[in-house]
Design a protein around this motif. Structure first.
Motif, PDB file in Angstrom:
ATOM      1  N   SER A 106       0.853  -1.178   0.000  1.00  0.00           N
ATOM      2  CA  SER A 106       0.000   0.000   0.000  1.00  0.00           C
ATOM      3  C   SER A 106       0.895   1.236   0.000  1.00  0.00           C
ATOM      4  CB  SER A 106      -0.923  -0.009   1.217  1.00  0.00           C
ATOM      5  OG  SER A 106      -1.848  -1.088   1.134  1.00  0.00           O
ATOM      6  N   TYR A 107       0.284   2.411  -0.178  1.00  0.00           N
ATOM      7  CA  TYR A 107       1.071   3.645  -0.281  1.00  0.00           C
ATOM      8  C   TYR A 107       0.503   4.734   0.615  1.00  0.00           C
ATOM      9  CZ  TYR A 107       3.255   1.478  -4.322  1.00  0.00           C
ATOM     10  OH  TYR A 107       3.943   0.610  -5.139  1.00  0.00           O
ATOM     11  N   TRP A 108       1.410   5.552   1.136  1.00  0.00           N
ATOM     12  CA  TRP A 108       1.062   6.718   1.953  1.00  0.00           C
ATOM     13  C   TRP A 108       1.647   7.958   1.281  1.00  0.00           C
ATOM     14  CZ3 TRP A 108      -1.393   9.914   4.770  1.00  0.00           C
ATOM     15  CH2 TRP A 108      -0.768  10.942   5.476  1.00  0.00           C
ATOM     16  N   ILE A 109       0.765   8.936   0.982  1.00  0.00           N
ATOM     17  CA  ILE A 109       1.161  10.175   0.317  1.00  0.00           C
ATOM     18  C   ILE A 109       0.766  11.337   1.217  1.00  0.00           C
ATOM     19  CG2 ILE A 109       1.006  11.551  -1.786  1.00  0.00           C
ATOM     20  CD1 ILE A 109       2.025   8.715  -2.298  1.00  0.00           C
ATOM     21  N   PRO A 110       1.713  11.979   1.908  1.00  0.00           N
ATOM     22  CA  PRO A 110       1.348  13.039   2.849  1.00  0.00           C
ATOM     23  C   PRO A 110       0.951  14.357   2.198  1.00  0.00           C
ATOM     24  CG  PRO A 110       3.717  12.714   2.837  1.00  0.00           C
ATOM     25  CD  PRO A 110       3.136  11.626   1.993  1.00  0.00           C
ATOM     26  N   ARG A 111       1.288  14.554   0.920  1.00  0.00           N
ATOM     27  CA  ARG A 111       0.925  15.781   0.210  1.00  0.00           C
ATOM     28  C   ARG A 111       0.323  15.398  -1.139  1.00  0.00           C
ATOM     29  NH1 ARG A 111       2.400  17.131   4.564  1.00  0.00           N
ATOM     30  NH2 ARG A 111       3.676  18.911   5.196  1.00  0.00           N
ATOM     31  N   HIS A 112      -0.990  15.339  -1.210  1.00  0.00           N
ATOM     32  CA  HIS A 112      -1.692  14.936  -2.433  1.00  0.00           C
ATOM     33  C   HIS A 112      -1.646  16.086  -3.433  1.00  0.00           C
ATOM     34  CE1 HIS A 112      -5.172  12.376  -4.114  1.00  0.00           C
ATOM     35  NE2 HIS A 112      -4.868  13.270  -5.046  1.00  0.00           N
ATOM     36  N   SER A 113      -1.021  15.862  -4.589  1.00  0.00           N
ATOM     37  CA  SER A 113      -0.911  16.913  -5.601  1.00  0.00           C
ATOM     38  C   SER A 113      -0.747  16.285  -6.976  1.00  0.00           C
ATOM     39  CB  SER A 113       0.283  17.827  -5.306  1.00  0.00           C
ATOM     40  OG  SER A 113       1.497  17.222  -5.728  1.00  0.00           O
ATOM     41  N   SER A 168      -3.843   9.229   1.290  1.00  0.00           N
ATOM     42  CA  SER A 168      -3.202  10.540   1.187  1.00  0.00           C
ATOM     43  C   SER A 168      -3.783  11.447   2.258  1.00  0.00           C
ATOM     44  CB  SER A 168      -3.412  11.158  -0.199  1.00  0.00           C
ATOM     45  OG  SER A 168      -4.688  11.769  -0.306  1.00  0.00           O
ATOM     46  N   ASP A 169      -3.308  12.691   2.306  1.00  0.00           N
ATOM     47  CA  ASP A 169      -3.840  13.631   3.272  1.00  0.00           C
ATOM     48  C   ASP A 169      -5.242  14.112   2.893  1.00  0.00           C
ATOM     49  OD1 ASP A 169      -2.715  14.976   1.060  1.00  0.00           O
ATOM     50  OD2 ASP A 169      -2.481  16.827   2.207  1.00  0.00           O
ATOM     51  N   LEU A 170      -5.749  13.678   1.726  1.00  0.00           N
ATOM     52  CA  LEU A 170      -7.095  14.061   1.306  1.00  0.00           C
ATOM     53  C   LEU A 170      -8.107  12.928   1.401  1.00  0.00           C
ATOM     54  CD1 LEU A 170      -6.405  16.284  -1.848  1.00  0.00           C
ATOM     55  CD2 LEU A 170      -6.571  16.958   0.564  1.00  0.00           C
ATOM     56  N   GLY A 171      -7.657  11.686   1.247  1.00  0.00           N
ATOM     57  CA  GLY A 171      -8.613  10.586   1.253  1.00  0.00           C
ATOM     58  C   GLY A 171      -7.956   9.236   1.144  1.00  0.00           C
ATOM     59  N   VAL A 172      -8.797   8.243   0.887  1.00  0.00           N
ATOM     60  CA  VAL A 172      -8.365   6.854   0.730  1.00  0.00           C
ATOM     61  C   VAL A 172      -8.771   6.390  -0.665  1.00  0.00           C
ATOM     62  CG1 VAL A 172      -8.574   4.495   1.619  1.00  0.00           C
ATOM     63  CG2 VAL A 172      -8.647   6.438   3.200  1.00  0.00           C
ATOM     64  N   PHE A 173      -7.892   5.599  -1.297  1.00  0.00           N
ATOM     65  CA  PHE A 173      -8.103   5.172  -2.673  1.00  0.00           C
ATOM     66  C   PHE A 173      -7.811   3.682  -2.780  1.00  0.00           C
ATOM     67  CE2 PHE A 173      -6.715   9.454  -2.219  1.00  0.00           C
ATOM     68  CZ  PHE A 173      -7.559  10.201  -3.038  1.00  0.00           C
ATOM     69  N   ASP A 174      -8.485   3.034  -3.737  1.00  0.00           N
ATOM     70  CA  ASP A 174      -8.195   1.638  -4.017  1.00  0.00           C
ATOM     71  C   ASP A 174      -8.280   1.413  -5.520  1.00  0.00           C
ATOM     72  OD1 ASP A 174     -10.915   1.376  -4.668  1.00  0.00           O
ATOM     73  OD2 ASP A 174     -11.452   0.572  -2.703  1.00  0.00           O
ATOM     74  N   PHE A 175      -8.249   0.155  -5.918  1.00  0.00           N
ATOM     75  CA  PHE A 175      -8.269  -0.199  -7.347  1.00  0.00           C
ATOM     76  C   PHE A 175      -9.416  -1.163  -7.637  1.00  0.00           C
ATOM     77  CE2 PHE A 175      -4.079   1.221  -6.185  1.00  0.00           C
ATOM     78  CZ  PHE A 175      -3.704   2.034  -7.233  1.00  0.00           C
ATOM     79  N   ALA A 176     -10.522  -0.961  -6.931  1.00  0.00           N
ATOM     80  CA  ALA A 176     -11.682  -1.836  -7.063  1.00  0.00           C
ATOM     81  C   ALA A 176     -12.553  -1.403  -8.239  1.00  0.00           C
ATOM     82  CB  ALA A 176     -12.480  -1.840  -5.771  1.00  0.00           C
ATOM     83  N   THR A 177     -11.955  -1.416  -9.428  1.00  0.00           N
ATOM     84  CA  THR A 177     -12.655  -1.063 -10.661  1.00  0.00           C
ATOM     85  C   THR A 177     -12.421  -2.177 -11.684  1.00  0.00           C
ATOM     86  OG1 THR A 177     -10.694   0.150 -11.422  1.00  0.00           O
ATOM     87  CG2 THR A 177     -12.389   1.419 -10.277  1.00  0.00           C
ATOM     88  N   PRO A 178     -13.273  -2.280 -12.712  1.00  0.00           N
ATOM     89  CA  PRO A 178     -13.104  -3.355 -13.691  1.00  0.00           C
ATOM     90  C   PRO A 178     -11.739  -3.353 -14.375  1.00  0.00           C
ATOM     91  CG  PRO A 178     -15.278  -2.382 -13.905  1.00  0.00           C
ATOM     92  CD  PRO A 178     -14.528  -1.523 -12.941  1.00  0.00           C
ATOM     93  N   ASP A 179     -11.176  -2.164 -14.622  1.00  0.00           N
ATOM     94  CA  ASP A 179      -9.872  -2.094 -15.292  1.00  0.00           C
ATOM     95  C   ASP A 179      -8.715  -1.894 -14.324  1.00  0.00           C
ATOM     96  OD1 ASP A 179     -10.500   0.469 -14.565  1.00  0.00           O
ATOM     97  OD2 ASP A 179     -10.058   1.379 -16.518  1.00  0.00           O
ATOM     98  N   ARG A 180      -8.987  -2.045 -13.039  1.00  0.00           N
ATOM     99  CA  ARG A 180      -7.957  -1.941 -11.999  1.00  0.00           C
ATOM    100  C   ARG A 180      -7.251  -0.584 -12.054  1.00  0.00           C
ATOM    101  NH1 ARG A 180      -8.117  -4.999  -7.498  1.00  0.00           N
ATOM    102  NH2 ARG A 180      -8.018  -7.226  -7.895  1.00  0.00           N
ATOM    103  N   THR A 181      -8.031   0.477 -12.190  1.00  0.00           N
ATOM    104  CA  THR A 181      -7.489   1.829 -12.074  1.00  0.00           C
ATOM    105  C   THR A 181      -7.987   2.440 -10.769  1.00  0.00           C
ATOM    106  OG1 THR A 181      -9.323   2.680 -13.410  1.00  0.00           O
ATOM    107  CG2 THR A 181      -7.243   2.219 -14.545  1.00  0.00           C
ATOM    108  N   MET A 182      -7.383   3.545 -10.390  1.00  0.00           N
ATOM    109  CA  MET A 182      -7.602   4.085  -9.056  1.00  0.00           C
ATOM    110  C   MET A 182      -9.012   4.647  -8.877  1.00  0.00           C
ATOM    111  SD  MET A 182      -5.171   6.718  -6.897  1.00  0.00           S
ATOM    112  CE  MET A 182      -3.683   5.785  -7.329  1.00  0.00           C
ATOM    113  N   ARG A 183      -9.564   4.372  -7.689  1.00  0.00           N
ATOM    114  CA  ARG A 183     -10.910   4.786  -7.324  1.00  0.00           C
ATOM    115  C   ARG A 183     -10.866   5.515  -5.991  1.00  0.00           C
ATOM    116  NH1 ARG A 183     -15.748   2.000  -4.407  1.00  0.00           N
ATOM    117  NH2 ARG A 183     -14.053   1.171  -3.139  1.00  0.00           N
TER     118      ARG A 183
END
Length: 244
Positions: A125-132, A169-184
């Motif tokens: 998993s990944y942690w991004i403290p400054r989402h940009s 990230s400092d803005l939210g949580v994301f996963d790849f639970a999409t049909p094409d495995r892209t970020m959600r």
């Protein structure tokens, strides 16, 4: 409560139901999150002191993990790492090596390190403290951690143990639970809007019709964060005073 405390809880949730695996958090908030998970809903997690000792939250030593054993755990998939990323794309490819063209990079970073082995052998998993948009990019300048598209292109040997459960990230949580495995977008931290996340993301992001907020810490979790795990408030320095 602060944004940093919501980030801690979001990171802690990364290790929920993982069982007896080695949690390898990189960064202050992931480290606080892993220890919070160990003290609450994931008591079987293994934690290290950053060197060769297995420790309980608080520092009590409960075992020894020499480097050769650590490598065996990596190759066997019995670890869940939370790494950082200088760049991350919509498929989950991560860059921590250089910015710019490989032949003449504008900036040299950490180097590839263990990112390829991590992503192909155990959950990362990944942690991004400054989402940009500088971090969440359309295409990474160099692939270090392997994303879903490149793992699929490489075939079963790459996809067998490949998993990116969560990006926080400092803005939210994301996963790849999409049909094409892209970020959600999976959840927003309280006080953050979908529009702010989209403006800070440099690629098309899947956004569900209804996006929940990241859950609040429980009173006991707040006590553990503030009094036991991080009484000096180092978590707030990583996210920044402006994210409250």
């Amino acid at each position: 409560m602060t944004r940093a405390e919501h980030c801690v809880v979001a990171c802690a949730e990364t290790w929920r139901d993982n069982g007896e695996v080695l949690a390898s958090p990189m960064g202050t908030i992931p480290s606080v999150g892993a220890r919070l998970a160990r003290l609450t809903f994931s008591p079987d997690l293994l934690l290290t002191d950053g060197e060769a000792l297995l420790t309980r939250p608080g520092g009590a030593v409960e075992g020894w993990l020499p480097y050769r054993r650590h490598l065996a755990m990596v190759s066997g998939g019995r670890r869940h790492v939370m790494m950082g990323a200088s760049q991350l794309d919509r498929h989950g490819n991560q860059n921590i090596s250089c910015i710019g063209d490989w032949e003449r990079p504008a900036r040299q970073l950490l180097g590839v390190r263990g990112a390829p082995v991590n992503t192909l052998n155990n959950p990362v998993s990944y942690w991004i403290p400054r989402h940009s948009p500088r971090v969440f990019v359309e295409r990474v300048d160099m692939v270090c951690g392997v994303g879903y598209d490149r793992a699929a292109a490489a075939g079963p040997s790459a996809t067998r143990y490949h998993s990116i459960p969560r990006v926080v990230s400092d803005l939210g949580v994301f996963d790849f639970a999409t049909p094409d495995r892209t970020m959600r977008l999976a959840s927003l931290h309280p006080g953050v809007t979908v529009e702010r996340v989209l403006e800070a993301t440099g690629f098309p992001l899947t956004v569900p019709d209804a996006v929940p907020y990241t859950r609040d810490p429980t009173p006991e979790e707040l006590r553990l964060i503030r009094e036991v795990i991080d009484p000096d408030g180092l978590r707030d320095r990583e996210v920044g005073a402006g994210a409250r």
